[in-house]
Design a protein around this motif. Structure first.
Motif, PDB file in Angstrom:
ATOM      1  N   GLU A   1       1.317  -1.491  -0.289  1.00  5.92           N
ATOM      2  CA  GLU A   1      -0.066  -0.144   0.017  1.00  5.92           C
ATOM      3  C   GLU A   1       0.813   1.362  -0.288  1.00  5.92           C
ATOM      4  OE1 GLU A   1      -2.988   2.156   0.133  1.00  5.92           O
ATOM      5  OE2 GLU A   1      -3.457   0.372  -0.592  1.00  5.92           O
ATOM      6  N   ALA A   2       1.715   1.221   0.733  1.00  2.47           N
ATOM      7  CA  ALA A   2       2.728   2.451   0.597  1.00  2.47           C
ATOM      8  C   ALA A   2       3.408   2.710  -0.935  1.00  2.47           C
ATOM      9  CB  ALA A   2       3.714   2.303   2.205  1.00  2.47           C
ATOM     10  N   ILE A   3       3.658   1.214  -1.457  1.00  2.00           N
ATOM     11  CA  ILE A   3       3.997   1.732  -2.405  1.00  2.00           C
ATOM     12  C   ILE A   3       2.835   2.262  -3.382  1.00  2.00           C
ATOM     13  CG2 ILE A   3       5.147   0.740  -5.172  1.00  2.00           C
ATOM     14  CD1 ILE A   3       6.603  -1.101  -3.087  1.00  2.00           C
ATOM     15  N   LYS A   4       2.026   1.592  -2.628  1.00  2.73           N
ATOM     16  CA  LYS A   4       0.866   2.826  -4.234  1.00  2.73           C
ATOM     17  C   LYS A   4       0.332   4.424  -3.526  1.00  2.73           C
ATOM     18  CE  LYS A   4      -1.494  -2.313  -5.335  1.00  2.73           C
ATOM     19  NZ  LYS A   4      -2.883  -2.298  -4.693  1.00  2.73           N
ATOM     20  N   GLN A   5       0.435   4.337  -2.445  1.00  2.00           N
ATOM     21  CA  GLN A   5       0.584   6.301  -2.059  1.00  2.00           C
ATOM     22  C   GLN A   5       1.882   6.335  -3.105  1.00  2.00           C
ATOM     23  OE1 GLN A   5      -0.119   6.569   2.444  1.00  2.00           O
ATOM     24  NE2 GLN A   5      -1.273   5.055   2.036  1.00  2.00           N
TER      25      GLN A   5
ATOM     26  N   THR B   1       1.677   9.653  -5.240  1.00  2.65           N
ATOM     27  CA  THR B   1       1.688  11.442  -4.833  1.00  2.65           C
ATOM     28  C   THR B   1       3.179  11.402  -5.213  1.00  2.65           C
ATOM     29  OG1 THR B   1       1.623  10.460  -1.723  1.00  2.65           O
ATOM     30  CG2 THR B   1       3.349  12.235  -2.841  1.00  2.65           C
ATOM     31  N   LEU B   2       3.742  10.530  -6.118  1.00  5.24           N
ATOM     32  CA  LEU B   2       4.905  11.427  -7.253  1.00  5.24           C
ATOM     33  C   LEU B   2       4.412  11.733  -7.852  1.00  5.24           C
ATOM     34  CD1 LEU B   2       7.740   8.578  -6.630  1.00  5.24           C
ATOM     35  CD2 LEU B   2       7.426  10.802  -5.612  1.00  5.24           C
ATOM     36  N   PHE B   3       3.737  11.238  -8.894  1.00  6.23           N
ATOM     37  CA  PHE B   3       2.482  11.358  -9.610  1.00  6.23           C
ATOM     38  C   PHE B   3       1.949  12.843  -9.779  1.00  6.23           C
ATOM     39  CE2 PHE B   3      -0.327  11.105 -14.018  1.00  6.23           C
ATOM     40  CZ  PHE B   3       1.019  11.054 -14.715  1.00  6.23           C
ATOM     41  N   VAL B   4       1.131  13.421  -9.078  1.00  3.69           N
ATOM     42  CA  VAL B   4       0.163  13.958  -8.571  1.00  3.69           C
ATOM     43  C   VAL B   4       1.170  15.209  -8.810  1.00  3.69           C
ATOM     44  CG1 VAL B   4      -1.451  15.232  -6.559  1.00  3.69           C
ATOM     45  CG2 VAL B   4      -1.467  13.061  -7.691  1.00  3.69           C
ATOM     46  N   THR B   5       2.232  15.189  -7.245  1.00  5.30           N
ATOM     47  CA  THR B   5       3.230  16.385  -6.863  1.00  5.30           C
ATOM     48  C   THR B   5       3.582  16.936  -8.236  1.00  5.30           C
ATOM     49  OG1 THR B   5       3.651  15.578  -5.032  1.00  5.30           O
ATOM     50  CG2 THR B   5       4.656  17.547  -5.781  1.00  5.30           C
ATOM     51  N   MET B   6       3.887  15.892  -9.686  1.00  4.74           N
ATOM     52  CA  MET B   6       5.552  16.141 -10.267  1.00  4.74           C
ATOM     53  C   MET B   6       4.478  16.550 -11.436  1.00  4.74           C
ATOM     54  SD  MET B   6       8.369  16.564 -11.006  1.00  4.74           S
ATOM     55  CE  MET B   6       8.250  17.472 -12.508  1.00  4.74           C
ATOM     56  N   SER B   7       2.946  15.929 -11.581  1.00  3.62           N
ATOM     57  CA  SER B   7       2.017  17.124 -12.612  1.00  3.62           C
ATOM     58  C   SER B   7       1.791  18.363 -11.999  1.00  3.62           C
ATOM     59  CB  SER B   7       0.696  15.997 -12.712  1.00  3.62           C
ATOM     60  OG  SER B   7       0.867  14.554 -12.726  1.00  3.62           O
ATOM     61  N   ALA B   8       1.722  18.530 -11.139  1.00  9.78           N
ATOM     62  CA  ALA B   8       1.355  20.427 -11.126  1.00  9.78           C
ATOM     63  C   ALA B   8       2.229  20.768 -10.834  1.00  9.78           C
ATOM     64  CB  ALA B   8       1.030  20.338  -8.859  1.00  9.78           C
TER      65      ALA B   8
END
Length: 484
Positions: A338-342, A346-353
């Protein structure tokens, strides 16, 4: 007098799982891969590999004092993998942490001769007696990675006496040092930049410009290092062309001879980008490195052990202790998955922003198009804490059409130009850098003049701010940028 009192207190603490998740988010791709491999080795209830079809998943429901939550079995594994006497279990040999279309970016290991060994091998071609050889070897061992002997000869004399039981004098030590200074690369064993450059010049064929360069370094090194060219012209009674030729000889020397050694076995940092941004049909496209998304599953065998315990008619204390251990490992495995999925999310959402915020830069590659951006801007955009954005920005790289960039480089403070618009300090630094590149090197621009030029371009900043930005760009003061 003792008394008891009951108080209500509201406090906020991070759970161990939250702390571990923050640590996972902070890891760059290579370190994350190592962390996954470590977890696979430490937790046999965790498995990596291909998933089974969903209709083959098994479910069981435990209820009662010794029963546990419903588990899904998501991997195919042989019981022999855990019961085998083989010293190396097969799960340690699995390397399919990558997607099928991921590029193989394994870095080969390099070995070679160290800088010190390179010097020692040359020294052994000289005919020296045993004591002289030991002194020479001690001198070589005192040379740093740049090729310099930074220690005083008197200190070395004391060390030779106390550690090597060798008693000699300064004249002998100086004589043996000259032998060391004859080794390659030229300039090695020097005690100062001046001596290093002189050693290299004296090995060259004697010409007018080389002789003048030796005289300048010997008799007027201070004037040369401070670029007082007029004083050099008058002191040596030479023309500008002669001085230019001598300076050209000096500028072609190597002030760090040790750094040029090809066999230097320093650790080289290899950067694997965590993200990739590409432009397709005028639109930005973001992808996360496939190595950040390994296939991880809970071991079927461990869940079967729990099921077997549930079906057993008699439950001994040793069985209960064993099943508690299994339960802990399964919980840890589920949490890690679950931590890997989170982490991925998190990485993708942050870099997208970040990509959307700096869209103009990523489309053009011009640093002057970078918008002022601080951590709070992105944190507010994605609804996360500033510390989470900081963990992503400080240690992650993105592969862009303009090279691989550290994400934190896209963050900068803002200032207001003469039109009242907020501009990035990175934009001002870029304009300052370009202005310095285009200046007349015979008459470099002072910080006052640079401040005036920037003000004329619409960036009203003080001279001391110009000096700060210039130092951050690693650009020397005007006097040291002067060329003849």
């Amino acid at each position: 007098m003792l008394k008891q009192q009951l108080n209500f207190k509201l406090s906020q603490k991070l759970s161990p799982q939250q702390i571990q998740l923050m640590k996972l988010i902070q890891l760059p791709t290579q370190a994350f891969e190592q962390r996954v491999k470590q977890e696979l080795e430490e937790n046999p209830a965790l498995d990596n590999g291909k998933e089974e079809p969903k209709d083959e998943y098994e479910e069981f429901d435990n209820s009662g004092d010794d029963d546990f939550e419903s588990e899904k079995i998501e991997t195919e594994i042989n019981v022999d993998d855990y019961l085998s006497d083989d010293e190396v279990p097969s799960y340690r040999l699995n390397t399919n942490n990558y997607s099928s279309d991921d590029e193989d970016r394994q870095v080969p290991y390099a070995s070679g001769t160290s800088f010190t060994q390179h010097l020692m091998s040359q020294l052994h071609t000289y005919r020296l007696d045993q004591e002289q050889m030991e002194i020479a070897e001690f001198l070589i061992g005192s040379i740093d990675d740049s090729g310099y002997l930074r220690r005083n000869l008197l200190d070395i004399l004391d060390d030779l006496a106390f550690t090597q039981n060798i008693y000699t004098d300064e004249q002998t030590l100086e004589k043996i040092l000259k032998i060391v200074q004859n080794l390659d690369p030229s300039g090695v064993g020097a005690r100062s930049v001046e001596e290093c450059l002189l050693i290299q010049l004296k090995r060259k064929d004697e010409t007018e410009s080389v002789s003048l360069a030796i005289s300048i370094l010997t008799n007027a090194f201070d004037h040369f290092s401070k670029k007082h060219y007029q004083k050099l012209l008058s002191k040596f009674d030479i023309t500008e062309d002669q001085l230019r030729a001598a300076i050209d000889e000096i500028e072609h020397l190597n002030p760090k001879p040790g750094g040029s050694y090809a066999g230097n076995t320093k650790v080289v940092e290899h950067v694997i980008p965590d993200f990739e941004i590409r432009i397709r049909d005028g639109q930005l496209e973001l992808t996360l490195n496939g190595r950040n998304a390994p296939e991880m599953h809970v071991s079927r065998e461990y869940t079967n052990m729990l099921k077997g315990y549930k079906d057993a008619s008699e439950k001994s204390k040793s069985q209960k202790d064993a099943v508690m251990f299994i339960k802990q490992k399964l919980d840890a495995a589920k949490w890690f998955i679950e931590a890997i999925k989170q982490r991925q999310q998190t990485l993708f959402v942050t870099m997208s922003a970040i990509m959307n915020y700096q869209e103009e830069f990523f489309l053009t590659g011009d640093e002057r198009n970078l918008r002022p951006m601080i951590l709070k801007d992105i944190a507010d955009e994605i609804g996360m804490d500033v510390s989470t954005v900081s963990r992503v920005a400080n240690s992650k790289y993105v592969d862009t059409p303009y090279g691989t960039k550290l994400i934190k480089e896209f963050f900068s403070e803002s200032m207001t130009n003469d039109q009242g618009e907020e501009v990035s300090t990175r934009e001002i630094k870029k304009i300052l850098e370009m202005t310095i590149q285009d200046e007349d090197k015979r008459k470099p621009l002072t910080d006052d003049k640079l401040a005036k030029i920037l003000k004329d371009k619409g960036y009203p900043i003080a001279r001391r701010t110009v000096a700060k930005y210039r130092e951050q760009l690693d650009v020397p003061v005007a006097r040291l940028r002067k060329e003849i």
